[in-house]
Design a protein around this motif. Structure first.
Motif, PDB file in Angstrom:
ATOM      1  N   LEU A 136       0.827  -1.205   0.000  1.00  0.00           N
ATOM      2  CA  LEU A 136       0.000   0.000   0.000  1.00  0.00           C
ATOM      3  C   LEU A 136       0.863   1.257   0.000  1.00  0.00           C
ATOM      4  CD1 LEU A 136      -2.879  -1.066   2.410  1.00  0.00           C
ATOM      5  CD2 LEU A 136      -2.998  -0.733  -0.058  1.00  0.00           C
ATOM      6  N   GLY A 137       2.013   1.189   0.637  1.00  0.00           N
ATOM      7  CA  GLY A 137       2.947   2.317   0.598  1.00  0.00           C
ATOM      8  C   GLY A 137       3.480   2.550  -0.804  1.00  0.00           C
ATOM      9  N   ILE A 175      -1.323  -2.190  -7.834  1.00  0.00           N
ATOM     10  CA  ILE A 175      -0.451  -2.565  -6.716  1.00  0.00           C
ATOM     11  C   ILE A 175      -1.255  -2.640  -5.426  1.00  0.00           C
ATOM     12  CG2 ILE A 175       1.486  -1.772  -5.289  1.00  0.00           C
ATOM     13  CD1 ILE A 175       2.758  -0.704  -7.879  1.00  0.00           C
ATOM     14  N   ALA A 176      -2.195  -1.719  -5.239  1.00  0.00           N
ATOM     15  CA  ALA A 176      -3.048  -1.766  -4.051  1.00  0.00           C
ATOM     16  C   ALA A 176      -3.866  -3.053  -4.028  1.00  0.00           C
ATOM     17  CB  ALA A 176      -3.962  -0.544  -4.013  1.00  0.00           C
ATOM     18  N   ALA A 177      -4.356  -3.453  -5.205  1.00  0.00           N
ATOM     19  CA  ALA A 177      -5.123  -4.699  -5.268  1.00  0.00           C
ATOM     20  C   ALA A 177      -4.255  -5.899  -4.896  1.00  0.00           C
ATOM     21  CB  ALA A 177      -5.704  -4.874  -6.668  1.00  0.00           C
ATOM     22  N   TYR A 178      -3.033  -5.942  -5.437  1.00  0.00           N
ATOM     23  CA  TYR A 178      -2.130  -7.042  -5.083  1.00  0.00           C
ATOM     24  C   TYR A 178      -1.787  -7.029  -3.597  1.00  0.00           C
ATOM     25  CZ  TYR A 178      -1.087  -8.585  -9.837  1.00  0.00           C
ATOM     26  OH  TYR A 178      -1.172  -9.102 -11.095  1.00  0.00           O
ATOM     27  N   LEU A 208      -3.621  -5.941  -1.167  1.00  0.00           N
ATOM     28  CA  LEU A 208      -4.776  -6.265  -0.329  1.00  0.00           C
ATOM     29  C   LEU A 208      -5.060  -7.762  -0.272  1.00  0.00           C
ATOM     30  CD1 LEU A 208      -7.248  -3.398  -1.243  1.00  0.00           C
ATOM     31  CD2 LEU A 208      -6.027  -3.723   0.906  1.00  0.00           C
ATOM     32  N   VAL A 209      -4.536  -8.522  -1.223  1.00  0.00           N
ATOM     33  CA  VAL A 209      -4.781  -9.970  -1.238  1.00  0.00           C
ATOM     34  C   VAL A 209      -4.218 -10.651   0.016  1.00  0.00           C
ATOM     35  CG1 VAL A 209      -4.270 -12.129  -2.450  1.00  0.00           C
ATOM     36  CG2 VAL A 209      -5.060 -10.132  -3.721  1.00  0.00           C
ATOM     37  N   PRO A 210      -2.937 -10.438   0.406  1.00  0.00           N
ATOM     38  CA  PRO A 210      -2.474 -11.092   1.627  1.00  0.00           C
ATOM     39  C   PRO A 210      -3.231 -10.624   2.875  1.00  0.00           C
ATOM     40  CG  PRO A 210      -0.635  -9.981   0.546  1.00  0.00           C
ATOM     41  CD  PRO A 210      -1.853  -9.732  -0.252  1.00  0.00           C
ATOM     42  N   LEU A 211      -3.598  -9.353   2.908  1.00  0.00           N
ATOM     43  CA  LEU A 211      -4.360  -8.849   4.044  1.00  0.00           C
ATOM     44  C   LEU A 211      -5.723  -9.517   4.097  1.00  0.00           C
ATOM     45  CD1 LEU A 211      -4.463  -6.808   6.372  1.00  0.00           C
ATOM     46  CD2 LEU A 211      -5.455  -5.177   4.758  1.00  0.00           C
ATOM     47  N   GLY A 212      -6.355  -9.678   2.942  1.00  0.00           N
ATOM     48  CA  GLY A 212      -7.639 -10.373   2.897  1.00  0.00           C
ATOM     49  C   GLY A 212      -7.513 -11.831   3.312  1.00  0.00           C
ATOM     50  N   LEU A 213      -6.423 -12.479   2.901  1.00  0.00           N
ATOM     51  CA  LEU A 213      -6.217 -13.875   3.301  1.00  0.00           C
ATOM     52  C   LEU A 213      -5.974 -14.000   4.799  1.00  0.00           C
ATOM     53  CD1 LEU A 213      -4.041 -15.156   0.323  1.00  0.00           C
ATOM     54  CD2 LEU A 213      -6.447 -15.657   0.801  1.00  0.00           C
ATOM     55  N   PHE A 255     -13.385 -11.294   3.219  1.00  0.00           N
ATOM     56  CA  PHE A 255     -14.009 -11.536   1.917  1.00  0.00           C
ATOM     57  C   PHE A 255     -14.363 -10.221   1.236  1.00  0.00           C
ATOM     58  CE2 PHE A 255     -15.177 -15.846   3.605  1.00  0.00           C
ATOM     59  CZ  PHE A 255     -14.423 -16.554   2.691  1.00  0.00           C
ATOM     60  N   GLY A 256     -14.780  -9.260   2.019  1.00  0.00           N
ATOM     61  CA  GLY A 256     -15.056  -7.934   1.463  1.00  0.00           C
ATOM     62  C   GLY A 256     -13.799  -7.293   0.887  1.00  0.00           C
ATOM     63  N   VAL A 257     -12.674  -7.442   1.603  1.00  0.00           N
ATOM     64  CA  VAL A 257     -11.406  -6.885   1.121  1.00  0.00           C
ATOM     65  C   VAL A 257     -10.977  -7.603  -0.161  1.00  0.00           C
ATOM     66  CG1 VAL A 257      -8.940  -6.654   1.650  1.00  0.00           C
ATOM     67  CG2 VAL A 257     -10.653  -6.039   3.359  1.00  0.00           C
ATOM     68  N   LEU A 258     -11.154  -8.917  -0.202  1.00  0.00           N
ATOM     69  CA  LEU A 258     -10.845  -9.659  -1.428  1.00  0.00           C
ATOM     70  C   LEU A 258     -11.746  -9.214  -2.578  1.00  0.00           C
ATOM     71  CD1 LEU A 258     -10.252 -13.267  -0.061  1.00  0.00           C
ATOM     72  CD2 LEU A 258      -8.560 -11.709  -1.027  1.00  0.00           C
ATOM     73  N   GLY A 259     -13.015  -8.958  -2.280  1.00  0.00           N
ATOM     74  CA  GLY A 259     -13.923  -8.450  -3.304  1.00  0.00           C
ATOM     75  C   GLY A 259     -13.484  -7.084  -3.809  1.00  0.00           C
TER      76      GLY A 259
END
Length: 145
Positions: free
Chosen positions: A15-16, A33-36, A38-43, A65-69
């Motif tokens: 995110l930085g 990059i933000a989407a990539y 957020l994937v580990p955070l969502g997991l 699941f919301g973050v992954l969405g």
């Protein structure tokens, strides 16, 4: 515990990097990059390790699941914008260069010599209505047409 910490650190670092790219006005790259990131955070938030026991009744898991969405929506949006713009900047530059190179500089010169079909005389002077097209010709020459 270590896996969650590492995934969270990776997400914060990503995110930085996305924020730096957004500051440089590379918004599509920043969103991707933000989407990539957020994937580990969502997991982590879904609790992959404790998947069977806690997923169904955990509000944190549903938030994950919301973050992954959200990450998926960012991927889809950046892809749609990229397609609408006609590809990446490199692809557009290459296409523009190919288009410029495809036009021959002597394309306006006759290639077969004088015509033998009709008895038309070539015009050497402008039309009789007094119009001067020299400014238009200068613009066309400036653009290589």
């Amino acid at each position: 515990m270590i896996a969650e910490t590492v995934c969270s650190a990776v997400a914060v670092a990503g995110l930085g990097i996305a924020a730096v790219n957004a500051y440089r006005r590379r918004f599509l790259t920043a969103a991707r990059i933000a989407a990539y990131s957020l994937v580990p955070l969502g997991l982590v938030m879904t609790g992959v390790i404790d998947w069977l026991a806690d997923t169904a009744f955990s509000p944190t898991a549903w938030a994950g699941f919301g973050v992954l969405g959200l990450a998926w929506v960012l991927f889809a949006t950046t892809r749609a914008v990229e397609r609408r713009r006609g590809g990446t900047r490199k692809e557009r530059r290459a296409a523009a260069a190919a288009q410029r190179d495809a036009v021959a500089p002597q394309a306006t010169a006759p290639s077969l010599g004088p015509s033998t079909r009709g008895a038309s005389k070539p015009r050497s002077a402008p039309r009789g209505d007094g119009e001067d097209f020299s400014d238009i010709e200068a613009i066309l020459k400036k653009h290589g047409i």
